[in-house]
Design a protein around this motif. Structure first.
Motif, PDB file in Angstrom:
ATOM      1  N   UNK A  73       0.799  -1.222   0.000  1.00 36.54           N
ATOM      2  CA  UNK A  73       0.000   0.000   0.000  1.00 36.54           C
ATOM      3  C   UNK A  73       0.832   1.272   0.000  1.00 36.54           C
ATOM      4  N   UNK A  74       2.171   1.132  -0.143  1.00 31.13           N
ATOM      5  CA  UNK A  74       3.052   2.295  -0.121  1.00 31.13           C
ATOM      6  C   UNK A  74       3.166   2.976  -1.477  1.00 31.13           C
ATOM      7  N   UNK A  75       4.185   3.826  -1.601  1.00 30.11           N
ATOM      8  CA  UNK A  75       4.383   4.610  -2.819  1.00 30.11           C
ATOM      9  C   UNK A  75       5.825   4.463  -3.308  1.00 30.11           C
ATOM     10  N   UNK A  76       5.999   4.479  -4.622  1.00 29.21           N
ATOM     11  CA  UNK A  76       7.313   4.537  -5.259  1.00 29.21           C
ATOM     12  C   UNK A  76       7.342   5.745  -6.181  1.00 29.21           C
ATOM     13  N   UNK A  94       4.460  -4.821 -12.387  1.00 32.23           N
ATOM     14  CA  UNK A  94       3.324  -5.653 -11.960  1.00 32.23           C
ATOM     15  C   UNK A  94       3.539  -6.167 -10.536  1.00 32.23           C
ATOM     16  N   UNK A  95       4.805  -6.466 -10.196  1.00 34.31           N
ATOM     17  CA  UNK A  95       5.107  -6.916  -8.833  1.00 34.31           C
ATOM     18  C   UNK A  95       4.736  -5.840  -7.817  1.00 34.31           C
ATOM     19  N   UNK A  96       5.022  -4.590  -8.165  1.00 37.00           N
ATOM     20  CA  UNK A  96       4.656  -3.492  -7.278  1.00 37.00           C
ATOM     21  C   UNK A  96       3.142  -3.342  -7.210  1.00 37.00           C
ATOM     22  N   UNK A  97       2.480  -3.485  -8.357  1.00 34.28           N
ATOM     23  CA  UNK A  97       1.021  -3.367  -8.399  1.00 34.28           C
ATOM     24  C   UNK A  97       0.370  -4.436  -7.546  1.00 34.28           C
ATOM     25  N   UNK A  98       0.958  -5.648  -7.565  1.00 33.87           N
ATOM     26  CA  UNK A  98       0.414  -6.752  -6.764  1.00 33.87           C
ATOM     27  C   UNK A  98       0.519  -6.461  -5.273  1.00 33.87           C
ATOM     28  N   UNK A  99       1.464  -5.592  -4.886  1.00 29.63           N
ATOM     29  CA  UNK A  99       1.586  -5.187  -3.475  1.00 29.63           C
ATOM     30  C   UNK A  99       0.764  -3.933  -3.186  1.00 29.63           C
ATOM     31  N   UNK A 100      -0.048  -3.540  -4.155  1.00 28.19           N
ATOM     32  CA  UNK A 100      -0.868  -2.314  -4.044  1.00 28.19           C
ATOM     33  C   UNK A 100      -0.004  -1.077  -3.830  1.00 28.19           C
ATOM     34  N   UNK A 101       1.166  -1.082  -4.456  1.00 25.26           N
ATOM     35  CA  UNK A 101       2.073   0.066  -4.389  1.00 25.26           C
ATOM     36  C   UNK A 101       1.792   0.993  -5.567  1.00 25.26           C
ATOM     37  N   UNK A 102       1.553   2.261  -5.275  1.00 30.77           N
ATOM     38  CA  UNK A 102       1.354   3.248  -6.329  1.00 30.77           C
ATOM     39  C   UNK A 102       2.704   3.737  -6.846  1.00 30.77           C
ATOM     40  N   UNK A 103       2.876   3.787  -8.155  1.00 33.29           N
ATOM     41  CA  UNK A 103       4.125   4.209  -8.775  1.00 33.29           C
ATOM     42  C   UNK A 103       3.918   5.567  -9.452  1.00 33.29           C
ATOM     43  N   UNK A 104       4.775   6.516  -9.099  1.00 29.58           N
ATOM     44  CA  UNK A 104       4.755   7.859  -9.696  1.00 29.58           C
ATOM     45  C   UNK A 104       6.100   8.105 -10.372  1.00 29.58           C
ATOM     46  N   UNK A 105       6.070   8.828 -11.479  1.00 34.30           N
ATOM     47  CA  UNK A 105       7.309   9.193 -12.163  1.00 34.30           C
ATOM     48  C   UNK A 105       7.533  10.694 -12.062  1.00 34.30           C
ATOM     49  N   UNK A 106       8.806  11.088 -12.226  1.00 34.42           N
ATOM     50  CA  UNK A 106       9.126  12.517 -12.230  1.00 34.42           C
ATOM     51  C   UNK A 106      10.223  12.775 -13.245  1.00 34.42           C
ATOM     52  N   UNK A 107      10.305  14.019 -13.692  1.00 39.64           N
ATOM     53  CA  UNK A 107      11.446  14.461 -14.481  1.00 39.64           C
ATOM     54  C   UNK A 107      11.253  14.517 -15.977  1.00 39.64           C
ATOM     55  N   UNK A 108      10.549  13.552 -16.576  1.00 44.94           N
ATOM     56  CA  UNK A 108      10.425  13.499 -18.029  1.00 44.94           C
ATOM     57  C   UNK A 108       9.178  14.195 -18.540  1.00 44.94           C
ATOM     58  N   UNK A 109       9.066  14.275 -19.850  1.00 48.81           N
ATOM     59  CA  UNK A 109       7.938  14.969 -20.484  1.00 48.81           C
ATOM     60  C   UNK A 109       6.603  14.323 -20.153  1.00 48.81           C
ATOM     61  N   UNK A 136       2.677  14.343  -2.592  1.00 48.26           N
ATOM     62  CA  UNK A 136       1.988  13.087  -2.265  1.00 48.26           C
ATOM     63  C   UNK A 136       1.528  13.095  -0.806  1.00 48.26           C
ATOM     64  N   UNK A 137       2.315  13.739   0.055  1.00 52.39           N
ATOM     65  CA  UNK A 137       1.943  13.861   1.466  1.00 52.39           C
ATOM     66  C   UNK A 137       1.011  15.049   1.714  1.00 52.39           C
ATOM     67  N   UNK A 138       0.565  15.663   0.627  1.00 46.34           N
ATOM     68  CA  UNK A 138      -0.455  16.726   0.651  1.00 46.34           C
ATOM     69  C   UNK A 138      -0.010  17.964   1.423  1.00 46.34           C
ATOM     70  N   UNK A 139       1.266  18.309   1.289  1.00 48.53           N
ATOM     71  CA  UNK A 139       1.756  19.580   1.817  1.00 48.53           C
ATOM     72  C   UNK A 139       1.182  20.703   0.953  1.00 48.53           C
ATOM     73  N   UNK A 140       0.785  21.796   1.561  1.00 53.98           N
ATOM     74  CA  UNK A 140       0.215  22.909   0.808  1.00 53.98           C
ATOM     75  C   UNK A 140       1.230  23.491  -0.169  1.00 53.98           C
TER      76      UNK A 140
END
Length: 454
Positions: free
Chosen positions: A211-214, A230-245, A293-297
């Motif tokens: 249930x964590x985040x990557x 898919x392994x991360x998805x099976x652990x209910x881990x949300x994956x976010x990307x940064x940096x690219x277009x 992701x931690x909802x900081x203003x």
């Protein structure tokens, strides 16, 4: 192991940047801290001033009694008398990474990993969260200027940890949020080959709690093994990307205003960063992704970025009159490229003298041509002997061999006892000291010389 039960601890290698952060954590909790290190440094003196008891001789008689636990760094040699004595005792003895693992399971952990940039990114992340009012603790691989320390204490359930790939240390962690910023080959003395090292980073990402985040730099996605996401998805881990277009968090409208980088990140406009270089903009992008992701203003995030004041030995700039001096920890070809490139962009018309101290015989061997390529981009190179750290010499691998790979007219190997005399004879307007060994001991004298000649 319960953290509250640890009242009297002994650290072998307490003067290391990661070890001292752990010692400070337990000292802050009220534990009695003892330690050994090979040499006295400014950092060990600071630890003593904070109430810790430290000695500098490998002497069994100096080991304190009634210890609850012993923590050691893998950099300690195998023939260390004290460590071997304690290993044979009934006292719990663990690596630094094991103790960090205990802490990561006791709190909600944000772990920042990567072969380079992780100290900067973890420091940025810790500052953004702390500045926003989250009472986090943090364990960093460098001295963050905002904290004046490699550690910050907090009472909340969150902690930020710099996740070290050396010796597969980061496999001990149990993050709630894992950040991966780079996977360039390194530490091949440990991993043997590039693929094994990348596999190790995948194992780290799979340590994320269910249930964590990557958060991962977008370009690294294609390097991951087929089916890994898919392994991360099976652990209910949300994956976010940064940096690219196409990333979830990306940089746009990047410009340079009044000595600062200014950029947008989605609906966060006109974010102002003091540190130069695109690599640092991307590092901050990752840190901002954690905060969002931690909802900081949004306004708190912007204010945090603006007030981030950097890390010691990460492109530290000293200007005096017509001279500019930069000190940086860069010790991998990718880091040299970033540091030298940043200096070129800031001072394009200045001739550059670089003093470089290679770090580790194995790293010099494994990236000989890559080091040669990057060091050929300066105007003049003064090359110091290889800093061995934990290693013994490798036949045929030395600074003279590295010098042969560098396409430059003005280049030479210099002895440390001759370095300051050579520097003081230079007419260059830009001087850089680069390396992860002990080259930083020259920084105060270089600054003093520039100030005197201002």
């Amino acid at each position: 192991m319960k953290l509250d039960a640890l009242k009297r601890l002994y650290f072998i290698g307490i003067g290391g940047i990661g070890m001292s952060a752990l010692a400070r954590y337990f000292n802050q909790r009220g534990a009695e801290i003892h330690g050994y290190d090979k040499t006295e440094t400014a950092l060990t003196k600071k630890l003593v001033s904070e109430g810790m008891k430290i000695h500098f001789e490998d002497d069994i008689a100096k080991i304190p009694e009634q210890l609850d636990a012993v923590v050691y760094t893998p950099a300690i040699p195998g023939d260390h008398q004290e460590l071997n004595h304690l290993m044979a005792s009934d006292i719990p003895v663990m690596k630094r990474s094991e103790m960090l693992g205990v802490i990561s399971r006791a709190k909600k952990c944000i772990a920042v990993a990567g072969t380079h940039g992780k100290t900067t990114t973890s420091s940025m992340t810790a500052h953004l969260l702390k500045h926003s009012g989250m009472d986090i603790s943090c364990f960093l691989g460098g001295i963050a200027n905002n904290f004046e320390s490699n550690y910050c204490y907090g009472e909340s359930e969150w902690t930020v940890i710099e996740a070290d790939e050396f010796d597969r240390s980061f496999h001990r962690l149990s993050p709630e949020i894992a950040v991966l910023i780079s996977m360039d080959p390194d530490h091949l003395d440990i991993y043997g080959e590039k693929n094994k090292m990348q596999e190790s980073f995948e194992i780290f990402l799979l340590k994320v709690n269910e249930g964590g985040k990557v958060i991962i730099q977008q370009d690294l996605i294609e390097l991951l093994d087929d089916g890994f996401l898919k392994k991360l998805k099976d652990k209910r881990v949300d994956v976010f990307t940064y940096g690219g277009e196409e990333a979830d968090f990306k940089i746009s409208n990047l410009r340079f205003e009044e000595g600062r980088q200014v950029f947008d990140q989605g609906d966060l406009k006109d974010v102002s960063l003091m540190m130069p270089g695109l690599h640092n903009t991307l590092n901050m992008c990752a840190a901002m992704a954690v905060a969002r992701i931690l909802e900081i203003e949004k306004e708190q995030i912007k204010a945090g970025v603006k007030t981030f004041s950097g890390i010691k030995r990460r492109f530290e700039i000293f200007e005096g009159g017509s001279m500019v001096y930069v000190d940086d920890y860069a010790h991998h070809p990718s880091e040299l490229r970033a540091a030298i490139g940043s200096a070129r962009s800031l001072w394009p018309d200045r001739e550059m003298t670089v003093i470089f101290q290679p770090h580790l015989f194995s790293r010099t061997r494994d990236f000989l041509s890559e080091f040669g390529d990057e060091l050929s981009k300066v105007d003049e190179l003064l090359l110091m002997d290889i800093y061995p750290a934990r290693e013994k010499p490798i036949p045929g691998i030395n600074s003279e061999r590295l010098l042969e790979t560098i396409d430059l007219k003005e280049k030479k190997v210099v002895k440390r006892e001759d370095l300051m005399k050579i520097i003081k004879g230079k007419k260059r307007k830009l001087i850089m000291t680069l390396g992860a060994g002990d080259i930083d001991v020259f920084a105060p004298e270089i600054r003093s010389w520039i100030k005197e000649n201002d």
